[in-house]
Design an enzyme around this catalytic site. Structure first.
Site, short mmCIF file in Angstrom:
data_model
loop_
_atom_site.label_atom_id
_atom_site.label_comp_id
_atom_site.label_asym_id
_atom_site.label_seq_id
_atom_site.Cartn_x
_atom_site.Cartn_y
_atom_site.Cartn_z
N HIS A 16 -0.60 28.29 48.10
CA HIS A 16 -0.52 27.46 49.30
C HIS A 16 0.20 28.22 50.40
O HIS A 16 0.59 27.66 51.41
CB HIS A 16 0.20 26.13 48.99
N ASN A 17 0.40 29.53 50.18
CA ASN A 17 1.11 30.37 51.14
C ASN A 17 0.06 31.04 52.04
O ASN A 17 -0.73 31.87 51.58
CB ASN A 17 1.92 31.40 50.34
N ALA A 18 0.04 30.65 53.33
CA ALA A 18 -1.01 31.12 54.25
C ALA A 18 -1.03 32.65 54.36
O ALA A 18 -2.11 33.25 54.44
CB ALA A 18 -0.81 30.49 55.62
N ASP A 76 2.12 36.04 42.16
CA ASP A 76 3.54 35.72 42.20
C ASP A 76 4.24 37.01 42.57
O ASP A 76 3.99 38.06 41.96
CB ASP A 76 4.08 35.16 40.88
N PHE A 167 4.41 38.63 56.84
CA PHE A 167 5.05 37.34 56.52
C PHE A 167 6.31 37.60 55.69
O PHE A 167 6.63 38.75 55.35
CB PHE A 167 4.08 36.41 55.78
N TYR A 169 9.55 38.50 53.98
CA TYR A 169 10.61 39.48 54.21
C TYR A 169 10.10 40.77 54.87
O TYR A 169 10.84 41.76 54.92
CB TYR A 169 11.29 39.83 52.88
N ASP A 170 8.86 40.78 55.33
CA ASP A 170 8.29 42.00 55.92
C ASP A 170 9.17 42.63 57.01
O ASP A 170 9.27 43.86 57.08
CB ASP A 170 6.89 41.73 56.49
N HIS A 195 2.60 46.33 47.47
CA HIS A 195 2.64 45.91 46.07
C HIS A 195 1.39 45.10 45.71
O HIS A 195 0.85 45.23 44.63
CB HIS A 195 3.91 45.07 45.84
#
Ligand code: IMP
Length: 209
Positions: A16-18, A76, A167, A169-170, A195
């Site tokens: 659900h993370n855009a 994850d 998005f 911590y970038d 990663h």
């Protein structure tokens, strides 16, 4: 162990993370896959109760595969800071949780980056600032079969945050060999070294070749 191939067709992106959904869509684009996000299907977001990245990725992939009857891909991921004993690690998203984000509960990434910086500052000015992002990609099929891949990118943390792309911590993460943060790099450049891209290369070699 026999690996299973992913056939062309629908694949649920169990997130659900855009930001993640956008990056995974871009990575899948060349492979004849029709990505649909868990949000678009109205699937609930399972609680991430696992104590490892792999456990949480499998939990999300299984929930979406069961809920949709389609294969599902979950990501994850998190930031692990050497001097903080690998924290925030599996709690990377939790460090951003606040009750006061734009008028209500939400995730404030600037607050989270500040928390990491505060803990490093407590260790003194010569604290080791090296860190890595890790990404576990898990695919689950409705019959319970799973495939799992791990990718990493090494780098170091900078302060203050720089850049508006990406998005999470970038803006504080400078990958090894570059001077820009992930949030200053063109998305295509980030995709070539992240990663997520590392885990994705392994996924491609196993399920698409
Ligand atoms: P989760 O995997 O949904 O528990 O969340 C992991 C968190 O790690 C994300 O919400 C981001 O804040 C962070 N994260 C994971 N990948 C990246 C990335 O590529 N850039 C910046 N932050 C990331």
């Amino acid at each position: 162990m026999t690996h299973r191939k992913l056939q062309p067709g629908k694949l649920v992106i169990a997130s659900h993370n855009a930001g993640k959904v956008r990056e995974i869509r871009a990575l899948l684009a060349p492979f004849g896959i029709e990505p649909i996000s868990a949000g678009e299907l109205g699937l609930p977001e399972p609680e991430e109760t696992g104590t490892s990245f792999a456990e949480n990725a499998l939990l999300k992939a299984h929930a979406s595969a069961q809920g949709s009857g389609l294969p599902a891909l979950a990501d994850d991921s998190g930031l692990c800071v050497a001097a903080l004993g690998g924290a925030p690690g599996v709690y990377t998203a939790d460090w951003a949780e606040t009750q006061q984000f734009e008028g209500g509960p939400g995730r404030d990434w600037y607050m989270a980056m500040g928390k990491v910086e505060g803990k490093l500052a407590e260790l003194g000015t010569d604290a080791d600032r090296s860190a890595y992002f890790v990404c576990i990609l898990a695919i689950a099929w409705p019959d319970g079969h799973t495939e799992i891949f791990e990718g990493r990118v090494q780098g170091s943390l900078t302060w203050p945050p720089r850049g508006l792309l990406g998005f999470g911590y970038d803006p504080v993460f400078v990958p090894e060999g570059r001077s820009e943060t992930f949030a200053e790099l063109d998305p295509a450049e980030k995709h070539a070294m992240s990663h997520r891209a590392d885990a994705f290369r392994q996924l491609v070699a196993t399920v698409f070749s």
